[in-house]
Design a protein around this motif. Structure first.
Motif, PDB file in Angstrom:
ATOM      1  N   LEU A 175    -102.712  46.385 -27.702  1.00 39.23           N
ATOM      2  CA  LEU A 175    -103.861  46.821 -28.499  1.00 39.23           C
ATOM      3  C   LEU A 175    -104.861  47.593 -27.639  1.00 39.23           C
ATOM      4  O   LEU A 175    -105.469  48.565 -28.084  1.00 39.23           O
ATOM      5  CB  LEU A 175    -104.570  45.613 -29.105  1.00 39.23           C
ATOM      6  CG  LEU A 175    -104.161  45.110 -30.484  1.00 39.23           C
ATOM      7  CD1 LEU A 175    -105.100  44.009 -30.922  1.00 39.23           C
ATOM      8  CD2 LEU A 175    -104.142  46.244 -31.509  1.00 39.23           C
ATOM      9  N   LEU A 176    -105.035  47.151 -26.391  1.00 40.56           N
ATOM     10  CA  LEU A 176    -105.988  47.821 -25.507  1.00 40.56           C
ATOM     11  C   LEU A 176    -105.623  49.280 -25.276  1.00 40.56           C
ATOM     12  O   LEU A 176    -106.498  50.128 -25.100  1.00 40.56           O
ATOM     13  CB  LEU A 176    -106.058  47.090 -24.160  1.00 40.56           C
ATOM     14  CG  LEU A 176    -106.889  45.817 -24.132  1.00 40.56           C
ATOM     15  CD1 LEU A 176    -106.655  45.048 -22.852  1.00 40.56           C
ATOM     16  CD2 LEU A 176    -108.375  46.154 -24.290  1.00 40.56           C
ATOM     17  N   PRO A 201     -97.589  37.122 -27.986  1.00 41.70           N
ATOM     18  CA  PRO A 201     -98.969  37.350 -28.420  1.00 41.70           C
ATOM     19  C   PRO A 201     -99.879  37.939 -27.333  1.00 41.70           C
ATOM     20  O   PRO A 201    -100.702  38.806 -27.624  1.00 41.70           O
ATOM     21  CB  PRO A 201     -99.436  35.950 -28.826  1.00 41.70           C
ATOM     22  CG  PRO A 201     -98.178  35.264 -29.273  1.00 41.70           C
ATOM     23  CD  PRO A 201     -97.118  35.762 -28.338  1.00 41.70           C
ATOM     24  N   ASP A 202     -99.727  37.483 -26.088  1.00 39.32           N
ATOM     25  CA  ASP A 202    -100.572  38.032 -25.031  1.00 39.32           C
ATOM     26  C   ASP A 202    -100.220  39.488 -24.748  1.00 39.32           C
ATOM     27  O   ASP A 202    -101.106  40.327 -24.545  1.00 39.32           O
ATOM     28  CB  ASP A 202    -100.493  37.179 -23.763  1.00 39.32           C
ATOM     29  CG  ASP A 202     -99.077  36.977 -23.261  1.00 39.32           C
ATOM     30  OD1 ASP A 202     -98.123  37.189 -24.033  1.00 39.32           O
ATOM     31  OD2 ASP A 202     -98.913  36.601 -22.080  1.00 39.32           O
ATOM     32  N   ARG A 203     -98.921  39.813 -24.738  1.00 33.80           N
ATOM     33  CA  ARG A 203     -98.521  41.193 -24.500  1.00 33.80           C
ATOM     34  C   ARG A 203     -98.949  42.085 -25.666  1.00 33.80           C
ATOM     35  O   ARG A 203     -99.345  43.241 -25.464  1.00 33.80           O
ATOM     36  CB  ARG A 203     -97.002  41.255 -24.325  1.00 33.80           C
ATOM     37  CG  ARG A 203     -96.493  42.584 -23.791  1.00 33.80           C
ATOM     38  CD  ARG A 203     -96.962  42.804 -22.367  1.00 33.80           C
ATOM     39  NE  ARG A 203     -97.463  44.168 -22.180  1.00 33.80           N
ATOM     40  CZ  ARG A 203     -98.117  44.571 -21.109  1.00 33.80           C
ATOM     41  NH1 ARG A 203     -98.365  43.728 -20.146  1.00 33.80           N
ATOM     42  NH2 ARG A 203     -98.537  45.812 -20.999  1.00 33.80           N
ATOM     43  N   GLU A 228     -99.916  57.427 -34.986  1.00 28.61           N
ATOM     44  CA  GLU A 228    -100.080  56.379 -35.999  1.00 28.61           C
ATOM     45  C   GLU A 228     -98.791  55.589 -36.197  1.00 28.61           C
ATOM     46  O   GLU A 228     -98.834  54.370 -36.405  1.00 28.61           O
ATOM     47  CB  GLU A 228    -100.553  56.993 -37.321  1.00 28.61           C
ATOM     48  CG  GLU A 228    -101.980  57.527 -37.244  1.00 28.61           C
ATOM     49  CD  GLU A 228    -102.533  57.889 -38.611  1.00 28.61           C
ATOM     50  OE1 GLU A 228    -102.286  57.125 -39.573  1.00 28.61           O
ATOM     51  OE2 GLU A 228    -103.193  58.931 -38.721  1.00 28.61           O
ATOM     52  N   LEU A 229     -97.634  56.255 -36.101  1.00 29.83           N
ATOM     53  CA  LEU A 229     -96.373  55.545 -36.254  1.00 29.83           C
ATOM     54  C   LEU A 229     -96.186  54.559 -35.098  1.00 29.83           C
ATOM     55  O   LEU A 229     -95.815  53.401 -35.316  1.00 29.83           O
ATOM     56  CB  LEU A 229     -95.207  56.523 -36.303  1.00 29.83           C
ATOM     57  CG  LEU A 229     -93.817  55.875 -36.285  1.00 29.83           C
ATOM     58  CD1 LEU A 229     -93.629  54.948 -37.476  1.00 29.83           C
ATOM     59  CD2 LEU A 229     -92.721  56.948 -36.262  1.00 29.83           C
ATOM     60  N   ARG A 232     -97.792  47.037 -33.954  1.00 28.83           N
ATOM     61  CA  ARG A 232     -98.246  45.912 -34.795  1.00 28.83           C
ATOM     62  C   ARG A 232     -97.059  45.189 -35.422  1.00 28.83           C
ATOM     63  O   ARG A 232     -97.041  43.962 -35.523  1.00 28.83           O
ATOM     64  CB  ARG A 232     -99.219  46.423 -35.855  1.00 28.83           C
ATOM     65  CG  ARG A 232    -100.596  46.807 -35.283  1.00 28.83           C
ATOM     66  CD  ARG A 232    -101.535  47.296 -36.368  1.00 28.83           C
ATOM     67  NE  ARG A 232    -101.120  48.588 -36.881  1.00 28.83           N
ATOM     68  CZ  ARG A 232    -101.213  48.968 -38.141  1.00 28.83           C
ATOM     69  NH1 ARG A 232    -101.672  48.121 -39.058  1.00 28.83           N
ATOM     70  NH2 ARG A 232    -100.828  50.164 -38.522  1.00 28.83           N
ATOM     71  N   ASP A 233     -96.047  45.962 -35.853  1.00 26.05           N
ATOM     72  CA  ASP A 233     -94.836  45.348 -36.401  1.00 26.05           C
ATOM     73  C   ASP A 233     -94.155  44.475 -35.352  1.00 26.05           C
ATOM     74  O   ASP A 233     -93.675  43.372 -35.658  1.00 26.05           O
ATOM     75  CB  ASP A 233     -93.855  46.435 -36.869  1.00 26.05           C
ATOM     76  CG  ASP A 233     -94.356  47.196 -38.084  1.00 26.05           C
ATOM     77  OD1 ASP A 233     -95.174  46.643 -38.842  1.00 26.05           O
ATOM     78  OD2 ASP A 233     -93.936  48.356 -38.271  1.00 26.05           O
ATOM     79  N   ALA A 234     -94.092  44.973 -34.124  1.00 26.85           N
ATOM     80  CA  ALA A 234     -93.437  44.224 -33.045  1.00 26.85           C
ATOM     81  C   ALA A 234     -94.144  42.905 -32.785  1.00 26.85           C
ATOM     82  O   ALA A 234     -93.509  41.891 -32.474  1.00 26.85           O
ATOM     83  CB  ALA A 234     -93.391  45.061 -31.777  1.00 26.85           C
TER      84      ALA A 234
END
Length: 364
Positions: free
Chosen positions: A272-273, A265-267, A248-249, A255-257
């Motif tokens: 996320l995948l 944005p694409d990376r 979770e961290l 998400r912070d990055a």
């Protein structure tokens, strides 16, 4: 007509990651169509292994392959050049190693390629080289063009490979992230205990507190910030600690990055995948959500097709083409998991676009 040299070939490999338009994202049939069918060699494997190995060895140019036993699909693990074969050969044998196809296009190939000679041509095309030791105290250093997986293994103190600065190999894999992660480990590995302490502290913080902590601890904008974030999020950093799962961290830090612009944005969408199949996350993203985000943050299909059809590209267009080709390759495995048929069709078109990018020998 411009006279081409072997330096044009090596600079093209460093900048595009391709050999005559094929690379480690290419399939075996395409590589053989471009470079030849008669140089495929099975390699030995360990008893009991479920994997088998092979390579398409064209002398200077070399592609490595692996597949699971029983599968008919070979997966490329590396692609590029074995320059040390030229260095250790006599002149007549070096001509055979370079091969008629490359010699007809680029002329005679030097037996010793110096990294500074290569750097001059790469920089002349509007690109730069980054570097890091292979590991502390190693006989080799690694050089690469940022965003390209092809690594130049450069001998620094091993006379068997030539004088210091001799490029022994130029090999790349099917993904582009490895160099940032490697340099982060080399840069911060001596501070691993400190980063372990960071992780333990971050586990206890709320989202708001973590944001304040990051504001206080992250380096100022620049290359060291990207390396710091890469090491902070690396499983290598926490692998040997006896702490609760970091899932979770690490997801929160990804998400912070993205919010802080560390990941483009694409990376960020591709990261996320990684989390879509992680059962440890109570609220994980879906594949459809991650693919939707990726499609919204990349050039249109029409723009990609324009790049694929162009025979001359600017440095920025070359960088974009390289990134799109890597990402199209990464996304192939996620296509079956998409539930929305229109979304699947949109991704399939981008995946099919990938191998058509960087097909032309832009540097000869």
């Amino acid at each position: 007509m411009t006279h081409l040299t072997d330096l044009d070939f090596f600079a093209g490999l460093a900048i595009t990651g391709t050999v005559l338009g094929v690379d480690a994202t290419s399939d075996l049939a395409t590589v053989q169509e471009v470079l030849g069918h008669d140089d495929f060699y099975d390699q030995p494997w360990e008893d009991g292994s479920t994997w088998e190995y092979a390579n398409t060895d064209y002398g200077l140019v070399d592609f490595g392959w692996s597949r699971e036993r029983g599968s008919d699909q070979w997966i490329c693990s590396y692609a590029g050049t074995q320059n040390h074969r030229l260095t250790k050969a006599n002149r007549r044998r070096a001509r055979r190693i370079a091969g008629l196809r490359l010699r007809n296009r680029y002329g005679r190939f030097r037996q010793v390629l110096n990294i500074e000679d290569l750097r001059a041509v790469v920089e002349g095309h509007g690109f730069s080289l980054d570097s890091a030791p292979q590991w502390p105290g190693a006989d080799f250093s690694l050089y690469w063009v940022p965003g390209v997986s092809t690594t130049m293994n450069v001998a620094m103190s091993d006379p068997a490979y030539g004088p210091p600065g001799t490029v022994a190999k130029m090999l790349g894999g099917p993904h582009s992230e490895q160099h940032l992660n490697h340099k982060a480990r080399v840069t911060f590995d001596g501070e691993k205990k400190q980063f372990n302490a960071y992780g333990k502290e971050l586990l206890k913080l709320t989202d708001g507190q973590r944001a304040e902590w990051l504001d206080e601890h992250q380096p100022a904008a620049g290359p060291d910030r990207d390396l710091w974030w890469s090491f902070l999020r690396s499983p290598h950093t926490y692998r040997d600690t006896e702490q609760p799962p970091w899932t979770e961290l690490t997801y929160a830090l990804d998400r912070d990055a993205a919010v802080r612009g560390i990941d483009t944005p694409d990376r960020a969408a591709l990261k996320l995948l990684y989390w879509t199949g992680n059962a440890e996350l109570p609220e994980r993203p879906t594949v459809d959500e991650a693919i939707t985000q990726w499609l919204a943050t990349t050039p249109t299909l029409e723009e990609g097709q324009r790049l694929a059809a162009a025979t001359k590209l600017t440095p920025d267009e070359l960088r974009l083409s390289r990134r799109l080709r890597y990402q199209a390759h990464e996304l192939r495995e996620h296509l079956p998991a998409i539930t929305d048929s229109d979304l699947a069709d949109g991704l399939k078109a981008r995946i099919e676009l990938g191998p058509t990018l960087l097909r032309y020998p832009y540097f000869g």
